[in-house]
Structure formats: C-alpha cells, structure tokens
Motif scaffolding. Structure first.
Motif, PDB file in Angstrom:
ATOM      1  N   GLU A 103       0.844  -1.180   0.000  1.00  0.00           N
ATOM      2  CA  GLU A 103       0.000   0.000   0.000  1.00  0.00           C
ATOM      3  C   GLU A 103       0.891   1.245   0.000  1.00  0.00           C
ATOM      4  OE1 GLU A 103      -2.421  -0.442   3.407  1.00  0.00           O
ATOM      5  OE2 GLU A 103      -3.566  -2.097   2.573  1.00  0.00           O
ATOM      6  N   PRO A 104       1.178   1.787  -1.183  1.00  0.00           N
ATOM      7  CA  PRO A 104       2.083   2.938  -1.268  1.00  0.00           C
ATOM      8  C   PRO A 104       1.558   4.136  -0.474  1.00  0.00           C
ATOM      9  CG  PRO A 104       1.662   1.984  -3.442  1.00  0.00           C
ATOM     10  CD  PRO A 104       0.716   1.353  -2.491  1.00  0.00           C
ATOM     11  N   THR A 105       2.489   4.951  -0.012  1.00  0.00           N
ATOM     12  CA  THR A 105       2.113   6.160   0.713  1.00  0.00           C
ATOM     13  C   THR A 105       1.302   7.063  -0.194  1.00  0.00           C
ATOM     14  OG1 THR A 105       4.145   6.021   1.987  1.00  0.00           O
ATOM     15  CG2 THR A 105       3.008   8.147   1.966  1.00  0.00           C
ATOM     16  N   PRO A 106       0.157   7.586   0.290  1.00  0.00           N
ATOM     17  CA  PRO A 106      -0.678   8.437  -0.554  1.00  0.00           C
ATOM     18  C   PRO A 106       0.113   9.621  -1.096  1.00  0.00           C
ATOM     19  CG  PRO A 106      -1.832   7.841   1.456  1.00  0.00           C
ATOM     20  CD  PRO A 106      -0.426   7.378   1.612  1.00  0.00           C
ATOM     21  N   THR A 107      -0.042   9.897  -2.377  1.00  0.00           N
ATOM     22  CA  THR A 107       0.641  11.015  -3.016  1.00  0.00           C
ATOM     23  C   THR A 107      -0.356  11.723  -3.929  1.00  0.00           C
ATOM     24  OG1 THR A 107       1.408   9.493  -4.732  1.00  0.00           O
ATOM     25  CG2 THR A 107       2.938   9.973  -2.943  1.00  0.00           C
ATOM     26  N   ALA A 108       0.111  12.775  -4.580  1.00  0.00           N
ATOM     27  CA  ALA A 108      -0.762  13.523  -5.481  1.00  0.00           C
ATOM     28  C   ALA A 108      -1.222  12.622  -6.622  1.00  0.00           C
ATOM     29  CB  ALA A 108      -0.009  14.728  -6.026  1.00  0.00           C
ATOM     30  N   PRO A 109      -2.442  12.839  -7.130  1.00  0.00           N
ATOM     31  CA  PRO A 109      -2.953  12.032  -8.245  1.00  0.00           C
ATOM     32  C   PRO A 109      -2.017  12.082  -9.443  1.00  0.00           C
ATOM     33  CG  PRO A 109      -4.698  13.384  -7.295  1.00  0.00           C
ATOM     34  CD  PRO A 109      -3.415  13.846  -6.678  1.00  0.00           C
ATOM     35  N   CYS A 110      -1.949  10.977 -10.154  1.00  0.00           N
ATOM     36  CA  CYS A 110      -1.076  10.870 -11.324  1.00  0.00           C
ATOM     37  C   CYS A 110      -1.872  10.189 -12.431  1.00  0.00           C
ATOM     38  CB  CYS A 110       0.181  10.063 -10.969  1.00  0.00           C
ATOM     39  SG  CYS A 110       1.308   9.789 -12.349  1.00  0.00           S
ATOM     40  N   ARG A 111      -1.794  10.712 -13.644  1.00  0.00           N
ATOM     41  CA  ARG A 111      -2.617  10.187 -14.745  1.00  0.00           C
ATOM     42  C   ARG A 111      -2.306   8.732 -15.045  1.00  0.00           C
ATOM     43  NH1 ARG A 111      -5.590   8.256 -17.536  1.00  0.00           N
ATOM     44  NH2 ARG A 111      -6.546   8.893 -19.503  1.00  0.00           N
ATOM     45  N   TYR A 112      -1.038   8.372 -15.076  1.00  0.00           N
ATOM     46  CA  TYR A 112      -0.638   6.997 -15.405  1.00  0.00           C
ATOM     47  C   TYR A 112       0.111   6.409 -14.203  1.00  0.00           C
ATOM     48  CZ  TYR A 112      -1.754   8.825 -20.005  1.00  0.00           C
ATOM     49  OH  TYR A 112      -2.397   9.412 -21.065  1.00  0.00           O
ATOM     50  N   ASP A 113      -0.656   5.990 -13.227  1.00  0.00           N
ATOM     51  CA  ASP A 113      -0.116   5.511 -11.950  1.00  0.00           C
ATOM     52  C   ASP A 113      -0.017   3.990 -11.984  1.00  0.00           C
ATOM     53  OD1 ASP A 113       0.601   5.030  -9.348  1.00  0.00           O
ATOM     54  OD2 ASP A 113      -0.910   6.351  -8.458  1.00  0.00           O
ATOM     55  N   LEU A 114       1.213   3.484 -12.059  1.00  0.00           N
ATOM     56  CA  LEU A 114       1.442   2.034 -12.094  1.00  0.00           C
ATOM     57  C   LEU A 114       1.498   1.496 -10.663  1.00  0.00           C
ATOM     58  CD1 LEU A 114       4.016   2.001 -15.004  1.00  0.00           C
ATOM     59  CD2 LEU A 114       1.710   1.060 -15.061  1.00  0.00           C
ATOM     60  N   ARG A 115       0.419   1.732  -9.961  1.00  0.00           N
ATOM     61  CA  ARG A 115       0.310   1.341  -8.566  1.00  0.00           C
ATOM     62  C   ARG A 115      -0.246  -0.067  -8.446  1.00  0.00           C
ATOM     63  NH1 ARG A 115      -3.084   4.620  -3.880  1.00  0.00           N
ATOM     64  NH2 ARG A 115      -2.818   3.075  -2.215  1.00  0.00           N
ATOM     65  N   TYR A 116       0.316  -0.820  -7.533  1.00  0.00           N
ATOM     66  CA  TYR A 116      -0.150  -2.188  -7.312  1.00  0.00           C
ATOM     67  C   TYR A 116      -1.308  -2.184  -6.315  1.00  0.00           C
ATOM     68  CZ  TYR A 116      -0.394  -6.974  -5.669  1.00  0.00           C
ATOM     69  OH  TYR A 116      -0.848  -8.222  -5.325  1.00  0.00           O
ATOM     70  N   GLY A 117      -2.244  -3.103  -6.502  1.00  0.00           N
ATOM     71  CA  GLY A 117      -3.300  -3.286  -5.514  1.00  0.00           C
ATOM     72  C   GLY A 117      -4.660  -2.817  -5.959  1.00  0.00           C
ATOM     73  N   HIS A 118      -4.749  -2.128  -7.098  1.00  0.00           N
ATOM     74  CA  HIS A 118      -6.033  -1.657  -7.592  1.00  0.00           C
ATOM     75  C   HIS A 118      -6.433  -2.448  -8.829  1.00  0.00           C
ATOM     76  CE1 HIS A 118      -6.689   2.445  -5.500  1.00  0.00           C
ATOM     77  NE2 HIS A 118      -5.996   1.638  -4.730  1.00  0.00           N
ATOM     78  N   THR A 119      -7.707  -2.772  -8.932  1.00  0.00           N
ATOM     79  CA  THR A 119      -8.233  -3.443 -10.107  1.00  0.00           C
ATOM     80  C   THR A 119      -9.473  -2.695 -10.580  1.00  0.00           C
ATOM     81  OG1 THR A 119      -9.488  -4.931  -8.676  1.00  0.00           O
ATOM     82  CG2 THR A 119      -7.367  -5.727  -9.490  1.00  0.00           C
ATOM     83  N   PRO A 120      -9.632  -2.492 -11.881  1.00  0.00           N
ATOM     84  CA  PRO A 120     -10.809  -1.773 -12.376  1.00  0.00           C
ATOM     85  C   PRO A 120     -12.058  -2.639 -12.297  1.00  0.00           C
ATOM     86  CG  PRO A 120      -9.516  -2.581 -14.211  1.00  0.00           C
ATOM     87  CD  PRO A 120      -8.747  -2.926 -12.966  1.00  0.00           C
ATOM     88  N   LEU A 121     -13.199  -2.007 -12.215  1.00  0.00           N
ATOM     89  CA  LEU A 121     -14.458  -2.732 -12.220  1.00  0.00           C
ATOM     90  C   LEU A 121     -14.732  -3.270 -13.621  1.00  0.00           C
ATOM     91  CD1 LEU A 121     -16.706  -0.344 -10.090  1.00  0.00           C
ATOM     92  CD2 LEU A 121     -15.436  -2.354  -9.341  1.00  0.00           C
TER      93      LEU A 121
END
Length: 469
Positions: A103-121
């Motif tokens: 769970e990465p530390t919350p940061t400013a929104p980013c258009r192309y965020d290669l963050r792990y742990g999220h899946t689209p509906l």
C-alpha cells in the motif's frame, strides 16, 4: 511407467481440459520411491497412445514442470524428480474439532499511476455483484435471524469456500477451520493474536506491513532472504522462527515460484520442529503460463500450514473480505478467544458473496479478469522489450511486475517520469538492505490497455533519454 500410461482414460465429455486430466493422472500415480529420475514417455509416443494431440501432452508436462514434479533434459525428455518427502497418509488431527500486500504512501494524483493493488471494475461482473446484493437484501428482510453470522462467519459461505478451495487450490479443510475476515491484514491479526509471543520470519523482500502488525502482538520479526526458488531454507533452519510467512505460489514482490522440492522440505522442517507456516495466496487466480499451482496447504499432513486468502483481488479492493484457514489444532484456540465477538464482515455482505458464488458469477468474473490481465501482462512484456535499459522479472503470473533499471539515478528517473504523468514505485520499502537502488514495482491491473500502453511507452522513452543523453 509404461503400464500406468496405457490404462489412462481421458473423459472427452468432461468440461475439464484433456491436458489437465492427463496432468492429474500422472501426478496421482507418482511414487517417489519408484519413479525418481525415471523418464516419462516421449510427447509423440504418449500422444499416439492416448489418441490426443502432442499439444495436449506438452501442456500436461509443462504443468508438471511448473510445479517442480518433473525436470527436462534437452534432447532427452522429461524425468520425475526424486521427492522423498512427498506426503503420504494424512496425519490425524491434533484436537477434536468443535490487505493488500503493498500500500504505497498516498501522493498527489497521477494520470498513469502504475500502482499495485487496484483493479478496475468489470461491468458485467459488477452488475452481477449488484444483483447478488439486491437478492441478499431480500433474503435478510424475509428472514433476518437466518442471516446473522457468528464471529467466525456465515456457515453457508464457509461451506461454499470448502468446495471452492478444494477445487481450485487443492486446499483440504472443513468449514469449522475457516474464519471470514475483512481483509488479509485482519486475518493476519487474528492469527497472531492466537499464537504465543515468538519469532515471525518474513520474506525479504516481502510484505512491509507485517513487522508492525506482529510487534503489536508481542512477536519479534526476522528477515528471511528470498532466492530464485522462494524463501531461503538455510536461513529458515538457522533462524528457526516459530512462524514463517511466505508467498510460495507467486512470491511478493519478485514473483518467483517455490518448486515442489523446496515446498516439501519446508513442510518437513515445520512438521519436525513443530513450527507454523503462513501461506499467503494473494493472487493465485492470475497465472498465465500454466494452470494455478496447488497450494502449499494441499501438501501439508501435520497441520503446519495456515492458509490466507482474499476476495479483494478478484472483485474490487473496496470489498474488504478475506478468509483464514486454520489448522485443526488452532480451531479450539480461536473459538475460545473469539466465540462471543461480532463478525468482521456484515451478514448482508456475506450473504451477497454466497449468492455471487451460487449464481456462477464469481467464476465468470475470475475468467474475465484473467483474460483481461493476461493481455495487460503480455503488453508489459512487449513494450519493455523495446529497450535494453529496463530488465523485467517476467514470471508469467500476477498483477504486477518487478523491473530493474540500472545505471539511472532514481531521483532523476522518478522526476522525469512525474513530468510525463507516470509513476512507478521503488522497492526500498519492501526490501530491507536492498542490494541496489534500481528495483521498481509496476502494477498494471488498474490501467486500461490504452493507458497502459501510453504509460509504458513514456517509461521506455524517459529511460532511453536519460540513458543516452
């Protein structure tokens, strides 16, 4: 071996693929005392004998190879491994039975965020989930007393999980061993509260949140190095922690698979030294190169494995629901401590999950999600192959990929990517004493294929620009 293969029968009317039937039969007939280092029939000869295509046989052999049951010799063929610790007769029960990883530390929104742990509906799956919830509302309204789960969770849902886990992961358990939790972290907290204070061995690199959690329950954490075949057994034996936390099917974050040889050695060590293993099976649904590997728990015969699973990777992270499969000896300990507590997940949500299972929507969702994420995984591999400056650790599985980008300043790289609205995640927080500061985690599930393409091409472009000024 010849006699065994000639009597193999493949059911061509079954929904189970022929290659998987063949794989199951070969595995079921394996005898470590007899078959160690014995050569399997050639692909051509076995295909002719069974009347199937060579592709069917190759797929079966590749699944056995992925699990470490066999090994291949170029130009010679496939051979069985000699696995002396292969489980035999199930040992009797010891007693009478009565979050995301990163769970990465919350940061400013980013258009192309290669963050792990999220899946689209996925819209069809989400519509089916809403239907399951509406049905649960009706059921609870008609018979509220029937849908008030105990602390351990809805019995009907736990019974459904018994069949699901047996079919998909080979997990052997009963409903009274399962605890419904509101996520993986909550499941770990429950388990740690049941155990006497001791030492917990955690993979390094690995789940960064476990140290603080374990310390809160008076446990001491030690780091266990990860090798190309999973957690290092020599370190396990040397440090001898009371509990070993591991992700054997797809090590987090590096993605390596623990072969069956090493799994059996780890199980044997735990059984003989009366230690406990926590198997976190965090993304077993997403294996693209072969069928999902059987769980470590499926090989355990001495109650030495706790199995940890969750639904957040399958439906949506906002659905905070997971489950813990306790070994028999911990069931009475859990019941004594938690019997009169409230359930972690509301009865309405548990009933909705049961409806989702019963309608078949959960299985359809897993299939849809696997297809979508395999396309994303293939896209990541293809785009990263456009440069030699990025070294991916491609494992054919998962919802993320670890890459190494050597010879580039991390500070300059992240800053340049930020200018392009792209974000990747250094592994320092997951890797104590990381050998070099050039490993990054790329989570690809949250982005669409189009956005993922843009993000990866910008990443490659930035690396090329910084690497060749």
């Amino acid at each position: 071996m010849k006699g065994q293969l000639l009597i193999m029968l493949l059911d061509r009317q079954s929904e189970t693929p022929l290659y998987f039937q063949l794989y199951q039969q070969i595995k079921a007939d394996y005898d470590p005392q007899r078959d160690g280092d014995r050569r399997l029939w050639s692909v051509r000869r076995l295909a002719q004998s069974l009347g199937v295509s060579k592709t069917t046989v190759v797929q079966a052999y590749e699944q056995l190879l992925a699990e470490g049951l066999v090994y291949s010799v170029p130009g010679s063929g496939y051979y069985f491994h000699q696995l002396q610790a292969w489980p035999g007769v199930q040992a009797p029960a010891a007693t009478t039975r009565t979050s995301s990883l990163n769970e990465p530390t919350p940061t400013a929104p980013c258009r192309y965020d290669l963050r792990y742990g999220h899946t689209p509906l996925i819209k069809p799956s989400w519509n089916a989930w809403k239907k399951a919830v509406r049905e649960a509302l009706r059921q609870v309204e008609e018979a509220p007393a029937d849908h008030a789960p105990i602390a351990q969770g809805s019995l009907a849902l736990r019974q459904r999980l018994v069949a699901f886990l047996k079919t998909t992961r080979g997990v052997d358990c009963q409903a009274d061993q399962i605890v419904i939790t509101n996520g993986a972290k909550a499941g770990l907290a429950v388990l740690l509260s049941l155990l006497p204070a001791g030492t917990v061995g955690v993979e390094n690199p690995g789940y960064r949140g476990l140290q603080e959690l374990a310390t809160g329950y008076q446990h001491r954490v030690v780091s266990l190095p990860v090798t190309p075949t999973g957690v290092d057994l020599e370190s396990v034996k040397q440090l001898a922690p009371a509990v070993v936390y591991t992700t054997p099917a797809h090590q987090f974050p590096l993605g390596v698979v623990m072969p069956v040889t090493q799994r059996l050695q780890l199980l044997e060590w735990a059984a003989h030294s009366r230690r406990l293993i926590i198997e976190d099976d965090y993304d077993s649904e997403y294996r693209y190169a072969s069928h999902p590997l059987p769980a470590l728990q499926s090989l355990a015969t001495a109650g030495q494995v706790v199995y940890l699973g969750r639904f957040s990777r399958s439906i949506d992270p906002s659905l905070r629901m997971g489950y813990l499969v306790l070994p028999p000896q911990l069931v009475p300990v859990y019941q004594a401590q938690y019997r009169y507590r409230s359930p972690m997940v509301a009865g309405l949500i548990q009933q909705a999950m049961l409806n989702y299972f019963d309608s078949g929507a959960y299985y359809r969702h897993i299939n849809r999600s696997r297809v979508i994420n395999r396309k994303k995984y293939d896209l990541v591999c293809a785009e990263l192959a456009r440069t030699t400056l990025i070294e991916p650790i491609a494992t054919g599985a998962g919802l993320h990929m670890v890459v190494r980008i050597p010879n580039l300043s991390q500070t300059k790289l992240l800053a340049a990517l930020a200018e392009q609205s792209v974000r990747i995640y250094p592994l320092e927080s997951n890797w104590q004493r990381m050998p070099t500061h050039d490993y990054y985690l790329l989570g690809f599930a949250a982005l669409t294929l189009d956005d993922l393409t843009i993000a990866l091409r910008r990443l490659v472009s930035v690396c090329e620009r910084l690497g060749h000024p």
